[in-house]
Design an enzyme around this catalytic site. Sequence first.
Site, PDB file in Angstrom:
ATOM      1  N   HIS A  28       0.860  -1.184   0.000  1.00 56.00           N
ATOM      2  CA  HIS A  28       0.000   0.000   0.000  1.00 56.00           C
ATOM      3  C   HIS A  28       0.894   1.231   0.000  1.00 56.00           C
ATOM      4  O   HIS A  28       1.364   1.670   1.050  1.00 56.00           O
ATOM      5  CB  HIS A  28      -0.917   0.003   1.228  1.00 56.00           C
ATOM      6  CG  HIS A  28      -1.902  -1.127   1.245  1.00 56.00           C
ATOM      7  ND1 HIS A  28      -1.557  -2.400   1.629  1.00 56.00           N
ATOM      8  CD2 HIS A  28      -3.229  -1.166   0.933  1.00 56.00           C
ATOM      9  CE1 HIS A  28      -2.628  -3.182   1.553  1.00 56.00           C
ATOM     10  NE2 HIS A  28      -3.655  -2.456   1.137  1.00 56.00           N
ATOM     11  N   GLY A 156      -9.846   6.232   6.762  1.00 52.89           N
ATOM     12  CA  GLY A 156     -10.587   5.066   7.235  1.00 52.89           C
ATOM     13  C   GLY A 156     -10.663   5.003   8.747  1.00 52.89           C
ATOM     14  O   GLY A 156     -11.693   4.613   9.312  1.00 52.89           O
ATOM     15  N   HIS A 259      -3.893   4.138  -3.717  1.00 51.86           N
ATOM     16  CA  HIS A 259      -4.003   3.465  -2.421  1.00 51.86           C
ATOM     17  C   HIS A 259      -3.159   2.188  -2.397  1.00 51.86           C
ATOM     18  O   HIS A 259      -2.291   2.025  -1.543  1.00 51.86           O
ATOM     19  CB  HIS A 259      -5.466   3.137  -2.132  1.00 51.86           C
ATOM     20  CG  HIS A 259      -5.683   2.364  -0.862  1.00 51.86           C
ATOM     21  ND1 HIS A 259      -5.633   2.951   0.375  1.00 51.86           N
ATOM     22  CD2 HIS A 259      -5.952   1.046  -0.641  1.00 51.86           C
ATOM     23  CE1 HIS A 259      -5.845   2.028   1.309  1.00 51.86           C
ATOM     24  NE2 HIS A 259      -6.050   0.873   0.712  1.00 51.86           N
ATOM     25  N   GLU A 407     -18.139   1.008  24.414  1.00 50.53           N
ATOM     26  CA  GLU A 407     -17.414  -0.234  24.696  1.00 50.53           C
ATOM     27  C   GLU A 407     -16.248  -0.461  23.752  1.00 50.53           C
ATOM     28  O   GLU A 407     -15.201  -0.980  24.164  1.00 50.53           O
ATOM     29  CB  GLU A 407     -18.366  -1.442  24.620  1.00 50.53           C
ATOM     30  CG  GLU A 407     -19.320  -1.564  25.779  1.00 50.53           C
ATOM     31  CD  GLU A 407     -20.602  -0.793  25.554  1.00 50.53           C
ATOM     32  OE1 GLU A 407     -21.493  -0.872  26.425  1.00 50.53           O
ATOM     33  OE2 GLU A 407     -20.729  -0.116  24.503  1.00 50.53           O
ATOM     34  N   HIS A 457     -23.495 -10.089  34.070  1.00 52.64           N
ATOM     35  CA  HIS A 457     -24.738 -10.454  33.388  1.00 52.64           C
ATOM     36  C   HIS A 457     -24.465 -11.518  32.315  1.00 52.64           C
ATOM     37  O   HIS A 457     -24.654 -11.303  31.131  1.00 52.64           O
ATOM     38  CB  HIS A 457     -25.390  -9.214  32.772  1.00 52.64           C
ATOM     39  CG  HIS A 457     -25.890  -8.231  33.793  1.00 52.64           C
ATOM     40  ND1 HIS A 457     -25.106  -7.753  34.814  1.00 52.64           N
ATOM     41  CD2 HIS A 457     -27.104  -7.623  33.938  1.00 52.64           C
ATOM     42  CE1 HIS A 457     -25.801  -6.898  35.547  1.00 52.64           C
ATOM     43  NE2 HIS A 457     -27.024  -6.805  35.054  1.00 52.64           N
ATOM     44  N   HIS A 469     -30.095  -8.976  26.352  1.00 53.72           N
ATOM     45  CA  HIS A 469     -29.051  -8.866  27.356  1.00 53.72           C
ATOM     46  C   HIS A 469     -28.624 -10.233  27.898  1.00 53.72           C
ATOM     47  O   HIS A 469     -27.851 -10.296  28.857  1.00 53.72           O
ATOM     48  CB  HIS A 469     -29.520  -7.974  28.512  1.00 53.72           C
ATOM     49  CG  HIS A 469     -29.497  -6.512  28.186  1.00 53.72           C
ATOM     50  ND1 HIS A 469     -30.109  -5.995  27.066  1.00 53.72           N
ATOM     51  CD2 HIS A 469     -28.920  -5.467  28.821  1.00 53.72           C
ATOM     52  CE1 HIS A 469     -29.920  -4.680  27.042  1.00 53.72           C
ATOM     53  NE2 HIS A 469     -29.198  -4.338  28.089  1.00 53.72           N
ATOM     54  N   ARG A 516     -24.969 -12.060  37.184  1.00 55.87           N
ATOM     55  CA  ARG A 516     -25.678 -10.988  37.875  1.00 55.87           C
ATOM     56  C   ARG A 516     -26.264 -11.506  39.183  1.00 55.87           C
ATOM     57  O   ARG A 516     -26.279 -10.811  40.201  1.00 55.87           O
ATOM     58  CB  ARG A 516     -26.796 -10.438  36.989  1.00 55.87           C
ATOM     59  CG  ARG A 516     -27.590  -9.329  37.663  1.00 55.87           C
ATOM     60  CD  ARG A 516     -28.897  -9.060  36.954  1.00 55.87           C
ATOM     61  NE  ARG A 516     -29.602  -7.911  37.511  1.00 55.87           N
ATOM     62  CZ  ARG A 516     -30.824  -7.563  37.182  1.00 55.87           C
ATOM     63  NH1 ARG A 516     -31.491  -8.277  36.279  1.00 55.87           N
ATOM     64  NH2 ARG A 516     -31.399  -6.524  37.726  1.00 55.87           N
TER      65      ARG A 516
END
Length: 663
Positions: A28, A156, A259, A407, A457, A469, A516
């Site tokens: 690249h 990107g 690219h 997250e 959980h 969940h 949990r």
Amino acid sequence: MSTHPPQALAHAIRFLSIDAIVKAQEGHQGVPLGMAEIATALYTRHLKFNPTEPQWLDRDRVVLSNGHGSMLLYALLHLTGYPDFPIEEIQRFRELGSHCEGHPERNPAIGIEVTTGPLGQGIANALGMAVAEAYLNARFGKDLVNHYTYAFVGDGCLQEGVGQEMISLAGHLNLSKLVLLWDDNLITDDGSTELSISEDVAERFRVAGWHVVEVDGHDIEAVSAALDAARADPRPSMLACRTVIAKGIARLQGQRGGHSGRLFAEDAQAARELLGWTHGPFEVPAGVQQAWRDAGQRSQGEHAAWQARVAALPAAERAEFERVMRGELPANWQQVLLDYKKNALQAPPAPSGIFISAEINDLLTPLLPERMVGCADLEAPTSHKRGLTAFTADDRGGSYVHCGVREHVMGSMANGMAAHGGVLPLSVTYLAFADYQRPAMRMAALMGLPVKFVFSHDSIGIGKNGPTHQPVEVLASLRAMPNMLVMRPADAVEAAECWEAALAHSTGPVSLVFARQSLPLVRTMHTPGNLARRGGYVLHEAACGPRQVTLLATGSEVLLAVQAREALEAEGIATAVVSLPCWELFNGQDAAYRQSVLGDATQGVRVGIEAAVRQGWDAYLGIDGGFVGMTGFGASGPADALYKLFNITPEAVVAEARRLLAA
């Protein structure tokens, strides 16, 4: 000392990259050709580094986030004098066994800070490195820790969702020693960026609280001045460097093919004629090479002064600093966990499995001040902030990072912290949300980073929140990941043992998975040894004769196995219970031990019990073995009702054992 013009230094990067890509017949070229001047400005005038000591603790970190442009980094490592990058390595670009791999693979001992390739991961790692630097600076002082984190970034990286998470959190934390150098070339693999994006990218940074400078990326003096401005500003900085992709290749520059379009010897020759480079393939003129080597020696004095400051520390302070930066645990660190195991046998159970982990984490606070906890807006239900203060824009001494509902960047940031060194990162969220940080978890495993991913959980036991969940398939998917330990403790005793094994594991990440719901004790006798460290063990051997049934379970379902055993033994069916908190550790034991735990083929039937899908269990059960677990997604309702609905009960285990015995 050489006095070659800076442009010649940039061309050295450009032509080493062209020659390596032509020889490899793939690569690249867009990044190294477009960012050659940017890299020249950074490495020759601003970067604090020492090629003869690549792991100098107070070096500036450089992350090539647009990792497909790896020849930019390899050319820089060669030119500045890193001993593991002689010209022969450049000539072996993309060959098996070469340090010049297709994308950079983490090896800080030779100058590569992190593995990059999946776009966006690198800049998120850079965020973690900057957080680690700020925390360590606050703890040990600027005489020992005072450096910058730079990241080369492509379009990107900024289009990936993790990129926006990083922009937002870094701006909020006001990380002044974080600098991005954006290769703003208006081209992606498909063509013009206008195909898929229309906003003002630089403005995204401004509204997030960044210092932004827009500059000609091919003007070394302008880039250098922008770097000066970045270092003087109290905010994180983004240098929007307008460039021409594949600059120097007349056939491809400024176009989609720039690219990664195939380069030929004719392209290399045309570039030499266009740019006036009269030297042959892989040839760097002596004066230019010397100028680069001089750049590699720029920080020798700073390095020596830093070493002197470390040497002058009081013995205890120096020992602690060096311990932390080496990633070593303190002496007698296991004792607090052993004490917790003993006390757990008399203490009332925690209201949930994840709160057991929180109790352990709290006990570790005075012992491991290098531990940093990131949590995705779940402080109350996970409770891993006890005894910790928040790391904020105003307080760098805190070790709890409020990551918000982000997250993905939380996981990638934890990787950056671990790669930086000096901190032990925890990433805390619900198991169902592991999918949001899975790319980061995969990269942690691939790089061998000791990140602790803590999950709550873990099953249908969460109850009324419903199937979105209830991560019935996630355990299997994490267990499928190479170099990832997945631990699912059955009670407080096993939790302490799993934490001990996780902290001792330094060659890869660990997923610590907690329920949990409450986890009543299944281990009722104290054992000074760590049974969970071997991944699996016999919790109860058959009592009324040779084994007829072996029940294997993890986590909250070990209690169901114990209850089912009582019923089977009462019927005169000799039954053993095996707890398997960590399959990966168990699979690493010798064959004799594994057989002693599982029993041999003549010792009756086996039944696996887990409130998750069966995938993976056949390795222990055989295809004809029994399984009590999930076959689909969950439902919304009280936990006890769900276990009955999906037939994950002691009675179901007993029935499955009877069925197999009768077959």
